[in-house]
Design an enzyme around this catalytic site. Structure first.
Site, PDB file in Angstrom:
ATOM      1  N   HIS A 265      -7.665 -10.868  48.210  1.00 23.41           N
ATOM      2  CA  HIS A 265      -7.199 -11.865  46.298  1.00 23.41           C
ATOM      3  C   HIS A 265      -7.978 -13.136  46.231  1.00 23.41           C
ATOM      4  O   HIS A 265      -7.806 -13.617  46.900  1.00 23.41           O
ATOM      5  CB  HIS A 265      -6.672 -11.333  45.310  1.00 23.41           C
ATOM      6  CG  HIS A 265      -6.967 -11.408  43.941  1.00 23.41           C
ATOM      7  ND1 HIS A 265      -6.552 -12.783  43.325  1.00 23.41           N
ATOM      8  CD2 HIS A 265      -6.921 -10.602  43.116  1.00 23.41           C
ATOM      9  CE1 HIS A 265      -6.827 -12.341  41.966  1.00 23.41           C
ATOM     10  NE2 HIS A 265      -7.331 -11.483  41.479  1.00 23.41           N
ATOM     11  N   ASP A 321      -6.417  -3.138  41.646  1.00 27.81           N
ATOM     12  CA  ASP A 321      -7.193  -2.259  41.509  1.00 27.81           C
ATOM     13  C   ASP A 321      -6.765  -0.891  42.475  1.00 27.81           C
ATOM     14  O   ASP A 321      -7.348   0.242  42.758  1.00 27.81           O
ATOM     15  CB  ASP A 321      -8.071  -2.591  42.096  1.00 27.81           C
ATOM     16  CG  ASP A 321      -9.225  -2.841  40.736  1.00 27.81           C
ATOM     17  OD1 ASP A 321      -8.650  -3.055  39.772  1.00 27.81           O
ATOM     18  OD2 ASP A 321      -9.695  -4.048  40.888  1.00 27.81           O
TER      19      ASP A 321
HETATM   20  N1  COA Z   1     -11.467  -5.997  53.476  1.00 27.26           N
HETATM   21  C1  COA Z   1     -11.857  -6.487  54.150  1.00 27.26           C
HETATM   22  N2  COA Z   1     -11.647  -7.092  54.206  1.00 27.26           N
HETATM   23  C2  COA Z   1     -11.496  -7.973  53.589  1.00 27.26           C
HETATM   24  C3  COA Z   1     -11.304  -8.323  52.642  1.00 27.26           C
HETATM   25  C4  COA Z   1     -10.913  -7.025  51.634  1.00 27.26           C
HETATM   26  N3  COA Z   1     -11.316  -5.754  51.004  1.00 27.26           N
HETATM   27  N4  COA Z   1     -11.820  -8.984  51.328  1.00 27.26           N
HETATM   28  C5  COA Z   1     -11.474  -9.955  51.844  1.00 27.26           C
HETATM   29  N5  COA Z   1     -11.416  -9.928  53.300  1.00 27.26           N
HETATM   30  C6  COA Z   1     -12.566 -10.253  54.487  1.00 27.26           C
HETATM   31  C7  COA Z   1     -13.111 -10.767  54.023  1.00 27.26           C
HETATM   32  O1  COA Z   1     -13.873 -10.418  55.342  1.00 27.26           O
HETATM   33  C8  COA Z   1     -13.497 -12.172  54.817  1.00 27.26           C
HETATM   34  O2  COA Z   1     -13.229 -12.560  55.677  1.00 27.26           O
HETATM   35  P1  COA Z   1     -14.545 -13.355  57.258  1.00 27.26           P
HETATM   36  O3  COA Z   1     -13.126 -15.300  56.957  1.00 27.26           O
HETATM   37  O4  COA Z   1     -13.622 -12.871  58.319  1.00 27.26           O
HETATM   38  O5  COA Z   1     -15.806 -13.636  57.464  1.00 27.26           O
HETATM   39  C9  COA Z   1     -12.359 -12.660  54.186  1.00 27.26           C
HETATM   40  O6  COA Z   1     -11.658 -12.174  54.058  1.00 27.26           O
HETATM   41  C10 COA Z   1     -12.470 -13.828  53.047  1.00 27.26           C
HETATM   42  O7  COA Z   1     -13.113 -12.382  51.626  1.00 27.26           O
HETATM   43  P2  COA Z   1     -14.045 -13.408  50.831  1.00 27.26           P
HETATM   44  O8  COA Z   1     -14.544 -11.974  50.544  1.00 27.26           O
HETATM   45  O9  COA Z   1     -14.887 -14.468  51.234  1.00 27.26           O
HETATM   46  O10 COA Z   1     -12.555 -13.249  49.317  1.00 27.26           O
HETATM   47  P3  COA Z   1     -13.123 -14.164  48.202  1.00 27.26           P
HETATM   48  O11 COA Z   1     -11.740 -14.862  47.314  1.00 27.26           O
HETATM   49  O12 COA Z   1     -14.671 -14.906  48.056  1.00 27.26           O
HETATM   50  O13 COA Z   1     -13.073 -12.522  47.426  1.00 27.26           O
HETATM   51  C11 COA Z   1     -12.557 -10.161  46.901  1.00 27.26           C
HETATM   52  C12 COA Z   1     -11.785 -11.738  46.669  1.00 27.26           C
HETATM   53  C13 COA Z   1     -11.344  -9.533  45.759  1.00 27.26           C
HETATM   54  C14 COA Z   1     -14.009 -10.339  46.111  1.00 27.26           C
HETATM   55  C15 COA Z   1     -12.414  -9.646  47.541  1.00 27.26           C
HETATM   56  O14 COA Z   1     -11.306  -9.825  48.607  1.00 27.26           O
HETATM   57  C16 COA Z   1     -12.689  -8.336  47.975  1.00 27.26           C
HETATM   58  O15 COA Z   1     -14.149  -8.245  47.883  1.00 27.26           O
HETATM   59  N6  COA Z   1     -11.824  -7.718  47.466  1.00 27.26           N
HETATM   60  C17 COA Z   1     -12.567  -5.856  47.835  1.00 27.26           C
HETATM   61  C18 COA Z   1     -12.913  -5.533  46.309  1.00 27.26           C
HETATM   62  C19 COA Z   1     -11.848  -5.903  45.256  1.00 27.26           C
HETATM   63  O16 COA Z   1     -10.610  -5.086  45.768  1.00 27.26           O
HETATM   64  N7  COA Z   1     -11.532  -6.426  44.763  1.00 27.26           N
HETATM   65  C20 COA Z   1     -10.630  -6.508  43.005  1.00 27.26           C
HETATM   66  C21 COA Z   1      -9.833  -7.531  43.155  1.00 27.26           C
HETATM   67  S1  COA Z   1      -8.999  -7.689  41.574  1.00 27.26           S
END
Ligand code: COA
Length: 386
Positions: A265, A321
């Site tokens: 998150h 979620d």
């Molecule tokens: N599983 C594995 N790795 C994850 C992850 C997950 N669910 N969420 C984040 N990461 C990792 C990314 O791969 C990234 O790693 P890196 O720095 O080595 O490249 C790092 O954590 C940052 O992730 P990022 O996607 O850039 O973070 P964000 O703040 O932009 O995105 C979310 C936040 C919620 C979109 C992201 O955590 C995600 O896609 N989660 C899964 C979808 C989900 O559950 N969404 C519901 C949110 S309430």
């Protein structure tokens, strides 16, 4: 000149009095009230009124708000006709987005000096009640229509959550399941300026009509990086199949640089407080059913252990979620409806932000850093070699 921050991470885009997150401590509050106190003592109806109006309602205020919701559940016959024309394969979130937008034509706001289709703070409360009351009806109607059945009419004698279960199943709702759904609605009702709320604020800032504003929120919530993750979590747990296979699955996902759904998150570097409460609810449901629940909860617990072991150092933990879908599945709700249930709750927060935006409005119009070419010479089409 400007610093570009991808995804606007950490960039304040508004000032708000509606909700607060402490991402390090894992705290969430609505209008200053901790989420634990609201899930333990409040109802969705009361929480929606709190979000919209800033204060916990008096007994009379709550009765009036609740009555407004009960009286606005019914849908005009032609809304149903319209929905009937949609392909039965349509995703519930696409249907919800289309139909919420359409409601603006069937239930227009009272006309004021700005014209019939403009946003108006005068009618904001009435419009909010109209939208919040009708979202569950739309969602339940689609479940029946897409399966070839007539929708179940809403009832005025039931709470918001219980009436939804009634409309969805056509059966007298189990009070405990209605209570669990009610807590889920409170938990999902608001969450500061997330992607869908931001979409609502941007469209609201143009003074677009509130039904269209909410439709933009529904559209934005649908993506798997936002609300759509709850459906993706269930697909993931079903694919894993048994708790014993959870660790290997997590390992394979992370090695392939893929995400574990329901984890991570932008705001929290610890376990999302909503995931903590949902997990507790699931345990209560297991107890209520004397252990007679499907395998998904145990698989989810195993995934949480395995993923936390690998991801905690990066501050990545279960989000809202992760457990919501497991609960909804136990209620007999089909996975592609999960995000619509999220929208049915979040609409309260969206409308609170819409009202707050209108009260001190300036149209959103950020800037960009241009990285394209300049001063190119126009070449007639017959002289272009590619
Ligand atoms: N599983 C594995 N790795 C994850 C992850 C997950 N669910 N969420 C984040 N990461 C990792 C990314 O791969 C990234 O790693 P890196 O720095 O080595 O490249 C790092 O954590 C940052 O992730 P990022 O996607 O850039 O973070 P964000 O703040 O932009 O995105 C979310 C936040 C919620 C979109 C992201 O955590 C995600 O896609 N989660 C899964 C979808 C989900 O559950 N969404 C519901 C949110 S309430």
């Amino acid at each position: 000149m400007y610093e570009y921050v991808p995804g606007l991470a950490g960039v304040p885009a508004t000032k708000s009095k509606i909700s607060y997150i402490d991402g390090e401590k894992g705290l969430l509050s609505y209008r200053g009230y901790p989420i634990d106190a609201l899930t333990e003592n409040s109802t969705f109806e009361e929480t929606a009124s709190l979000l919209l109006n800033g204060e916990l309602p008096t007994k009379q205020g709550l009765d009036e708000f609740d009555r407004g919701l009960r009286l606005n559940r019914k849908m005009k016959y032609r809304v149903r006709e319209l929905m009937h024309q949609l392909p039965s394969t349509a995703h519930p979130m696409d249907v919800l987005q289309a139909m919420v937008g359409c409601l603006g034509m069937f239930y227009p706001e009272q006309e004021d000096e700005d014209g019939p289709n403009s946003a108006s703070l005068n009618s904001a409360n009435q419009t909010s009640i109209s939208i919040i009351a009708r979202m569950p009806t739309l969602i339940a109607m689609w479940e029946h229509l897409r399966n070839g059945y007539d929708p179940v009419e809403p009832r005025e004698d039931l709470s918001h959550a219980a009436n939804f279960l009634w409309m969805l199943t056509g059966k007298e709702p189990d009070p405990f399941l209605a209570h669990i759904l009610d807590v889920c609605l409170v938990l999902h009702a608001e969450h500061t300026i997330n992607a869908s709320t931001f979409a609502v604020m941007v469209s609201g800032s143009t003074l677009a009509n509130p039904y269209a504003v909410v439709a933009s929120g529904v559209a934005t919530l649908a993506g798997p990086l936002h609300g759509g993750a709850n459906q993706a979590v269930i697909s993931m747990l079903e694919e894993i199949g048994t708790a014993e296979k959870a660790a290997a699955y997590v390992e394979a996902q992370l090695s392939a640089r893929k995400k574990v759904w329901g984890f991570g998150h932008r705001e929290y570097s610890t376990k999302d407080p909503r995931a903590r409460i949902l997990e507790k609810l699931m345990r209560q449901l297991v107890e209520y059913r004397s252990g007679e629940v499907g395998p998904l909860f145990n698989i989810a617990l195993a995934v949480e252990d395995a993923a936390t072991e690998r991801l905690a150092t990066k501050g990545i933990y279960p989000n809202v979620d992760f457990y919501s879908g497991v609960l909804y599945r136990e209620m007999g709700i089909v996975p592609d409806q999960f995000t619509a249930l999220f929208a049915m709750a979040r609409v309260a927060g969206w409308l609170a932000h819409w009202k707050e935006q209108l009260a001190d409005n300036r149209i959103f119009r950020p800037t960009q850093i241009y990285i394209g070419e300049m001063d190119r010479k126009y070449v007639p089409v017959e002289q272009r070699d590619r």
